[in-house]
Design a protein around this motif. Structure first.
Motif, PDB file in Angstrom:
ATOM      1  N   ASN A  93       0.844  -1.186   0.000  1.00 38.95           N
ATOM      2  CA  ASN A  93       0.000   0.000   0.000  1.00 38.95           C
ATOM      3  C   ASN A  93       0.884   1.243   0.000  1.00 38.95           C
ATOM      4  O   ASN A  93       2.003   1.212   0.496  1.00 38.95           O
ATOM      5  N   ARG A 147       0.195   9.275  11.818  1.00 43.50           N
ATOM      6  CA  ARG A 147      -1.178   9.000  11.391  1.00 43.50           C
ATOM      7  C   ARG A 147      -1.119   8.570   9.933  1.00 43.50           C
ATOM      8  O   ARG A 147      -0.555   9.252   9.091  1.00 43.50           O
ATOM      9  N   ASP A 149      -3.489   7.467   6.685  1.00 44.58           N
ATOM     10  CA  ASP A 149      -4.845   7.561   6.142  1.00 44.58           C
ATOM     11  C   ASP A 149      -5.034   6.429   5.140  1.00 44.58           C
ATOM     12  O   ASP A 149      -4.569   6.497   4.009  1.00 44.58           O
ATOM     13  N   ARG A 150      -5.732   5.381   5.574  1.00 43.32           N
ATOM     14  CA  ARG A 150      -5.925   4.216   4.719  1.00 43.32           C
ATOM     15  C   ARG A 150      -7.158   4.352   3.843  1.00 43.32           C
ATOM     16  O   ARG A 150      -7.558   3.410   3.185  1.00 43.32           O
ATOM     17  N   ASP A 152     -11.233   6.343   3.153  1.00 41.23           N
ATOM     18  CA  ASP A 152     -12.590   6.278   3.717  1.00 41.23           C
ATOM     19  C   ASP A 152     -12.599   6.528   5.213  1.00 41.23           C
ATOM     20  O   ASP A 152     -13.263   5.816   5.978  1.00 41.23           O
ATOM     21  N   GLU A 153     -11.824   7.525   5.640  1.00 40.98           N
ATOM     22  CA  GLU A 153     -11.724   7.907   7.052  1.00 40.98           C
ATOM     23  C   GLU A 153     -11.294   6.751   7.956  1.00 40.98           C
ATOM     24  O   GLU A 153     -11.710   6.638   9.095  1.00 40.98           O
ATOM     25  N   ASP A 154     -10.465   5.881   7.410  1.00 48.96           N
ATOM     26  CA  ASP A 154      -9.892   4.760   8.159  1.00 48.96           C
ATOM     27  C   ASP A 154      -8.456   5.136   8.513  1.00 48.96           C
ATOM     28  O   ASP A 154      -7.544   4.989   7.699  1.00 48.96           O
ATOM     29  N   TYR A 155      -8.253   5.664   9.717  1.00 47.85           N
ATOM     30  CA  TYR A 155      -6.938   6.123  10.150  1.00 47.85           C
ATOM     31  C   TYR A 155      -6.291   5.104  11.081  1.00 47.85           C
ATOM     32  O   TYR A 155      -6.968   4.415  11.841  1.00 47.85           O
ATOM     33  N   TRP A 156      -5.000   5.056  11.018  1.00 48.00           N
ATOM     34  CA  TRP A 156      -4.203   4.221  11.910  1.00 48.00           C
ATOM     35  C   TRP A 156      -3.209   5.153  12.580  1.00 48.00           C
ATOM     36  O   TRP A 156      -2.504   5.911  11.921  1.00 48.00           O
TER      37      TRP A 156
END
Length: 180
Positions: A93, A147, A149-150, A152-156
């Motif tokens: 990714n 942070r 950003d993966r 669709d507002e999917d943060y890690w």
């Protein structure tokens, strides 16, 4: 040198993972700097110098890596342990990522997630325009926050303690320049 339990764990991880690739490097010249360590990685004539923090997470290591000849181009990497050995080497990714030391600059760039065949980890390499400033801030800061950003507002999110980062990074850089 007597190794502490955290250092022994870090060295075990380093034996499996060299800079950005799943290669077995010899680890030597380890020195503890509060929550960070500095080490030398070698394989034949190849040398790398690493400053690392592995106390914030049981399955992750943050490192700043230097290679002789290009000591002015260190790379920042996070290694996260996975449950299984990876079947192939690939870029898994490429996502936007932000890094911030304490309340300093927000460093935005890209984070590349890489797997290496036969390795139980994945690597996150950062591409930042302001990496020199980030490293300067890390040397004087308390906490590095990441942070990813993966989509669709999917943060890690991750955070790493910087106690000892200044001494570890400085030593890795000095060793690199001396080896060049």
């Amino acid at each position: 040198m007597r190794f502490t339990a955290p250092l022994a764990a870090a060295l075990a991880g380093l034996a499996l993972a060299g800079p950005a690739f799943a290669t077995n490097y010899n680890v030597s010249d380890a020195e503890q700097h509060e929550n960070w360590h500095s080490v030398t990685l070698s394989l034949g004539d190849e040398r790398h110098f690493r400053a690392l923090e592995q106390t914030s997470y049981s399955d992750s290591i943050l490192s700043v890596n230097y290679t002789p000849g290009v000591c002015d181009l260190p790379w920042l990497e996070v290694r996260v342990e996975l449950e299984e050995h990876q079947p192939e080497s690939r870029v898994a990714n490429l996502v936007p990522g932000d890094l911030r030391v304490d309340h300093e600059t927000i460093h935005s760039g890209m984070a590349e997630f890489i797997t290496q065949r036969g390795d139980r980890g994945f690597y996150v390499n950062f591409y930042l325009d302001t990496q020199d400033l980030l490293l300067d801030e890390m040397r004087g800061g308390e906490t590095l926050r990441l942070r990813f950003d993966r989509g669709d507002e999917d943060y890690w999110f991750m955070s790493f303690d910087l106690a000892g980062a200044d001494a570890a990074i400085a030593r890795a850089e000095r060793q690199c320049e001396a080896a060049g």
